[in-house]
Every structure is written in C-alpha cells, then in structure tokens.
Write a protein that holds these residues in place. Structure first.
Motif, PDB file in Angstrom:
ATOM      1  N   ILE A 167       8.917 -10.669 -33.273  1.00 41.01           N
ATOM      2  CA  ILE A 167       9.292 -10.692 -34.656  1.00 41.01           C
ATOM      3  C   ILE A 167       8.456  -9.584 -35.436  1.00 41.01           C
ATOM      4  O   ILE A 167       8.801  -9.099 -36.444  1.00 41.01           O
ATOM      5  N   SER A 168       7.156  -9.773 -35.213  1.00 47.05           N
ATOM      6  CA  SER A 168       6.483  -8.953 -36.096  1.00 47.05           C
ATOM      7  C   SER A 168       6.553  -7.373 -35.940  1.00 47.05           C
ATOM      8  O   SER A 168       6.509  -6.604 -36.698  1.00 47.05           O
ATOM      9  N   ARG A 169       7.269  -7.050 -34.418  1.00 47.09           N
ATOM     10  CA  ARG A 169       7.517  -5.441 -34.411  1.00 47.09           C
ATOM     11  C   ARG A 169       8.636  -5.013 -35.372  1.00 47.09           C
ATOM     12  O   ARG A 169       8.651  -4.113 -35.989  1.00 47.09           O
ATOM     13  N   ALA A 170       9.693  -5.879 -35.462  1.00 46.50           N
ATOM     14  CA  ALA A 170      10.779  -5.774 -36.343  1.00 46.50           C
ATOM     15  C   ALA A 170      10.519  -5.632 -37.896  1.00 46.50           C
ATOM     16  O   ALA A 170      11.069  -5.059 -38.379  1.00 46.50           O
ATOM     17  N   VAL A 171       9.530  -6.733 -38.285  1.00 44.92           N
ATOM     18  CA  VAL A 171       8.997  -6.694 -39.517  1.00 44.92           C
ATOM     19  C   VAL A 171       8.385  -5.412 -39.896  1.00 44.92           C
ATOM     20  O   VAL A 171       8.379  -4.649 -40.950  1.00 44.92           O
ATOM     21  N   ILE A 172       7.481  -4.930 -39.007  1.00 48.93           N
ATOM     22  CA  ILE A 172       6.714  -3.645 -39.307  1.00 48.93           C
ATOM     23  C   ILE A 172       7.674  -2.445 -39.241  1.00 48.93           C
ATOM     24  O   ILE A 172       7.460  -1.561 -40.169  1.00 48.93           O
TER      25      ILE A 172
ATOM     26  N   PRO B  23      16.552  -1.860 -40.539  1.00 48.23           N
ATOM     27  CA  PRO B  23      16.891  -3.432 -40.966  1.00 48.23           C
ATOM     28  C   PRO B  23      16.348  -4.310 -39.637  1.00 48.23           C
ATOM     29  O   PRO B  23      16.275  -4.160 -38.729  1.00 48.23           O
ATOM     30  N   PHE B  24      16.170  -5.362 -40.229  1.00 44.31           N
ATOM     31  CA  PHE B  24      15.090  -6.284 -39.417  1.00 44.31           C
ATOM     32  C   PHE B  24      16.150  -6.722 -38.288  1.00 44.31           C
ATOM     33  O   PHE B  24      15.573  -6.822 -36.960  1.00 44.31           O
ATOM     34  N   ASP B  25      17.309  -7.278 -38.437  1.00 44.60           N
ATOM     35  CA  ASP B  25      18.117  -7.686 -37.425  1.00 44.60           C
ATOM     36  C   ASP B  25      18.520  -6.600 -36.537  1.00 44.60           C
ATOM     37  O   ASP B  25      18.468  -7.041 -35.140  1.00 44.60           O
ATOM     38  N   LYS B  26      18.632  -5.340 -36.815  1.00 43.77           N
ATOM     39  CA  LYS B  26      18.953  -4.328 -35.892  1.00 43.77           C
ATOM     40  C   LYS B  26      17.775  -3.670 -35.014  1.00 43.77           C
ATOM     41  O   LYS B  26      17.586  -3.617 -33.774  1.00 43.77           O
TER      42      LYS B  26
ATOM     43  N   PHE C  19      15.186  -6.030 -34.634  1.00 47.76           N
ATOM     44  CA  PHE C  19      14.863  -7.011 -33.693  1.00 47.76           C
ATOM     45  C   PHE C  19      15.895  -6.928 -32.389  1.00 47.76           C
ATOM     46  O   PHE C  19      15.540  -7.312 -31.308  1.00 47.76           O
ATOM     47  N   GLY C  20      17.042  -6.458 -32.763  1.00 46.80           N
ATOM     48  CA  GLY C  20      18.142  -6.435 -31.510  1.00 46.80           C
ATOM     49  C   GLY C  20      17.811  -5.529 -30.238  1.00 46.80           C
ATOM     50  O   GLY C  20      17.969  -5.770 -29.351  1.00 46.80           O
ATOM     51  N   THR C  21      16.963  -4.299 -30.815  1.00 50.44           N
ATOM     52  CA  THR C  21      16.599  -3.477 -29.960  1.00 50.44           C
ATOM     53  C   THR C  21      15.392  -4.121 -28.899  1.00 50.44           C
ATOM     54  O   THR C  21      15.240  -3.701 -27.895  1.00 50.44           O
ATOM     55  N   ILE C  22      14.743  -4.961 -29.793  1.00 49.96           N
ATOM     56  CA  ILE C  22      13.542  -5.714 -28.936  1.00 49.96           C
ATOM     57  C   ILE C  22      14.223  -6.413 -27.921  1.00 49.96           C
ATOM     58  O   ILE C  22      13.817  -6.909 -26.725  1.00 49.96           O
ATOM     59  N   VAL C  23      15.119  -7.371 -28.187  1.00 56.80           N
ATOM     60  CA  VAL C  23      15.921  -8.217 -27.410  1.00 56.80           C
ATOM     61  C   VAL C  23      16.249  -7.383 -26.284  1.00 56.80           C
ATOM     62  O   VAL C  23      16.179  -7.950 -24.994  1.00 56.80           O
ATOM     63  N   ALA C  24      16.917  -6.295 -26.349  1.00 56.05           N
ATOM     64  CA  ALA C  24      17.639  -5.652 -25.446  1.00 56.05           C
ATOM     65  C   ALA C  24      16.450  -5.130 -24.535  1.00 56.05           C
ATOM     66  O   ALA C  24      16.422  -5.244 -23.006  1.00 56.05           O
ATOM     67  N   GLU C  25      15.527  -4.823 -24.964  1.00 57.75           N
ATOM     68  CA  GLU C  25      14.203  -4.164 -24.264  1.00 57.75           C
ATOM     69  C   GLU C  25      13.641  -5.458 -23.434  1.00 57.75           C
ATOM     70  O   GLU C  25      13.333  -5.345 -22.081  1.00 57.75           O
ATOM     71  N   ARG C  26      13.587  -6.734 -23.783  1.00 57.23           N
ATOM     72  CA  ARG C  26      13.138  -7.714 -23.054  1.00 57.23           C
ATOM     73  C   ARG C  26      14.044  -8.263 -21.844  1.00 57.23           C
ATOM     74  O   ARG C  26      13.684  -8.465 -20.984  1.00 57.23           O
TER      75      ARG C  26
ATOM     76  N   LYS D 144      27.711 -15.130 -38.163  1.00 56.58           N
ATOM     77  CA  LYS D 144      28.451 -14.081 -37.745  1.00 56.58           C
ATOM     78  C   LYS D 144      27.745 -12.846 -38.379  1.00 56.58           C
ATOM     79  O   LYS D 144      27.656 -11.833 -37.820  1.00 56.58           O
ATOM     80  N   GLN D 145      27.761 -13.062 -39.586  1.00 57.27           N
ATOM     81  CA  GLN D 145      27.350 -11.737 -40.637  1.00 57.27           C
ATOM     82  C   GLN D 145      25.814 -11.452 -40.127  1.00 57.27           C
ATOM     83  O   GLN D 145      25.538 -10.100 -40.057  1.00 57.27           O
ATOM     84  N   LYS D 146      25.028 -12.428 -39.722  1.00 59.55           N
ATOM     85  CA  LYS D 146      23.458 -12.228 -39.449  1.00 59.55           C
ATOM     86  C   LYS D 146      23.371 -11.704 -38.330  1.00 59.55           C
ATOM     87  O   LYS D 146      22.494 -10.859 -37.893  1.00 59.55           O
ATOM     88  N   VAL D 147      24.092 -12.050 -37.157  1.00 60.76           N
ATOM     89  CA  VAL D 147      24.219 -11.621 -35.943  1.00 60.76           C
ATOM     90  C   VAL D 147      24.698 -10.250 -35.654  1.00 60.76           C
ATOM     91  O   VAL D 147      24.424  -9.623 -34.773  1.00 60.76           O
ATOM     92  N   SER D 148      25.389  -9.716 -36.688  1.00 62.32           N
ATOM     93  CA  SER D 148      26.161  -8.567 -36.301  1.00 62.32           C
ATOM     94  C   SER D 148      25.181  -7.463 -36.223  1.00 62.32           C
ATOM     95  O   SER D 148      25.381  -6.618 -35.271  1.00 62.32           O
ATOM     96  N   GLY D 149      24.177  -7.344 -37.084  1.00 62.50           N
ATOM     97  CA  GLY D 149      23.082  -6.389 -36.973  1.00 62.50           C
ATOM     98  C   GLY D 149      22.260  -6.519 -35.521  1.00 62.50           C
ATOM     99  O   GLY D 149      21.869  -5.314 -34.805  1.00 62.50           O
ATOM    100  N   LEU D 150      22.079  -7.683 -35.283  1.00 59.09           N
ATOM    101  CA  LEU D 150      21.295  -8.188 -34.024  1.00 59.09           C
ATOM    102  C   LEU D 150      22.130  -7.516 -32.551  1.00 59.09           C
ATOM    103  O   LEU D 150      21.486  -6.850 -31.872  1.00 59.09           O
TER     104      LEU D 150
END
Length: 320
Positions: free
Chosen positions: A103-108, A116-119, A121-128, A193-199
């Motif tokens: 979460i902190s990585r996306a915030v930074i 945007p935080f959701d996008k 954070f989505g790249t970090i989830v993909a990486e994990r 759904k709106q929040k998840v779209s960027g993720l």
C-alpha cells in the motif's frame, strides 16, 4: 476502534508467534549447545554475508526498474529513484504491519509521480502474482529434486482431506462473490466496480505491456539474485558450505515461505531453516546460527535502505 484493534492484532500476532518460536527453540538447547551457537556467530566468515547483501541490493534495484515497464504501459513515466525508494520503504513497513508495504508503494507513487493509487496498486498486485508463480515453480523443483525430504518435512504433515474441503469451500464462496459482482445492480457493487476498474487496469498491464521480455528477464534476475544470495551465504559456516544443489533449493524454498507468510520471517526463518538442514546432517545449533546470521543480514539491509529512503525521498523530489 475495531480498525485499531485489527491493526494492532496484525502487528502483534506475528511478533508473538516469532517470539514463541525463539523461546521454544532456545529452551530446548543445553548450555553447551548455546555455547556452540555463540561460537558459530564468533567464527563465521562474514565476507560472504557482505557479498550476499550486495547481491540483495542489486535484486531490489532490479525490482524497482521492472516496475517501470507496467507503469509505462499505462502512460506513466516514473523516476527509477522514486521507484527504488518506494520499494525500500515498502520492505521496511512490511516489518510492522504485514503487506502494508504494498500500500505504501502505491501511496508514494501517487504523491511523487501522480500515478492514481488504484492503478499503481494494481501493478504491485500483478508483480506479486508473478513472484508467487515463480515461488511455486521453485517449490515444484524442490519436490522433484528432494521428494523424500520434502515429503517428510511438509507433505506428511499437511491434513490433505481438510485442505481439500477448505479449498472447495473457498472456491464456492469465490464463485458466489464473482456472480454477485458480475450481475448485481446494487449501489455498493457499482461503487466497488468503479474502484476496481483502475486496479484491474494495473493488474492486466502485465499482459498487455510491450516490454514483456524485459519484464521477464528482470523477474529472472530478481529470483536469481535471491537464490544466489542464499547460496553464497551458505559459505559463512563450514558446516553449511558443502550441501547439495537439491538441498540449496529446498532450504531456499523453506526460507522464502517463512519470509513470505510471516513478519519477514522473525523467529520462523531460523527455526525452519535449522529444521530443514537437519535432514542434511547439519546440527540444529549450526542451522540455527546460520538462519539467524542470514536473516539478520537481510533485515539490516531492509532497515538501512528503508530509513535512508524515508529521509531522501522528500529531499530528492524537492530538488526536481
């Protein structure tokens, strides 16, 4: 109040569990064995630890650079230095609240790169997800190379019937949730759904980006650096310096699991490493000392780079 209690529980539970393992382990040792462990610490060849720490540093740098590829696909050109410092801070925060580092990585990135935080954070989830797949491949390799030992150490202790029932239950619950998400017109579902779209865009960026080969090469280098670091640090003690390739892979997997599923392996890393090395005729005292030496060196790197990144991040971006 509930959120605060949940937060403190998530912090304290891994620490208490790690502390329990430490007390449990050292209460079993005789005074003579404790002296042996002190001797291992005193006589260890720490030059291999220094080399291992440097290799881990290169792995962190590669992880930060790899992150650029998914972000560029979504139209965000980020600074390598910001990425690198965000990764270091993320590792540091993971020592406190599990997974808070992601979460902190996306915030930074949102604060300093306007991603945007959701996008982000989505790249970090993909990486994990990618890293989890690689870890599973290492697990499969360990089973192929050392089936009898893995069976005795892990497989024989897993309640397979209960695990299968739990897996089926999880699949059913997941299927129901997906159906609700897909077809429900409820306001809270539409808002979700709106929040998840960027993720979702961030997660899927890994499949649509142009530089897939470069991303995979960096992934290979990151995990190569991890296992190379582990292999090199085996030479810190004579007792651990001559184990087989299969033993290296198996012990590496056990250590990776300890770090991935606890507060960066506090207490559990030395405990599990010493237990797996027993199968290779390495005494529990030597294995325990080796586990603590390796874990401490990794945590030293995490703390130093994380603290430096905390200090330098605002300074670096003030001068931009």
């Amino acid at each position: 109040m509930k959120n605060q209690l949940r937060k403190w529980f998530s912090i304290m539970l891994p620490i208490l569990f790690g502390s329990f393992l430490i007390v449990y382990t050292y209460e079993k040792f005789t005074p003579q064995q404790l002296l042996e462990i002190k001797g291992y610490f005193k006589n260890a060849n720490y030059s291999y630890i220094y080399l291992g720490v440097f290799i881990a540093f290169l792995g962190n740098a590669s992880r930060a650079y790899r992150w650029k590829f998914t972000l560029e696909h979504m139209g965000y050109t980020t600074s390598f230095y910001n990425n690198f410092m965000a990764v270091n801070i993320g590792y540091l925060l993971n020592l406190t609240v599990p997974k808070s580092g992601e979460i902190s990585r996306a915030v930074i990135l949102k604060k300093y790169e306007n991603v945007p935080f959701d996008k982000g954070f989505g790249t970090i989830v993909a990486e994990r997800i990618v890293d989890m797949i690689v870890l599973l491949l290492f697990m499969m390799l360990a089973i192929l190379l050392q089936f009898d030992i893995v069976k005795s150490f892990i497989l024989d202790k897993i309640p397979l019937k209960k695990l299968m029932l739990l897996s089926i239950l999880c699949l059913v619950v997941t299927a129901i949730m997906l159906l609700v998400y897909r077809y429900s017109k409820a306001k809270w579902v539409l808002a979700l759904k709106q929040k998840v779209s960027g993720l979702k865009e961030g997660v899927l960026s890994i499949f649509h980006m142009k530089k897939k080969i470069a991303y995979l090469l960096h992934t290979a280098f990151i995990w190569f650096s991890y296992i190379l670091m582990f292999y090199i640090t085996l030479f810190v003690l004579p007792e651990t310096s001559s184990i087989s390739v299969g033993a290296v892979v198996t012990a590496f997997v056990v250590g990776s699991i300890a770090i991935a599923f606890t507060n960066s392996g506090f207490g559990s890393y030395p405990f599990l490493i010493s237990k797996i090395l027993l199968f290779y005729s390495i005494s529990e005292t030597a294995g325990n000392a080796f586990g603590w030496i390796v874990w401490s060196s990794q945590m030293f790197l995490v703390v130093v780079l994380g603290m430096l990144s905390f200090l330098l991040l605002p300074i670096f971006n003030r001068s931009k």
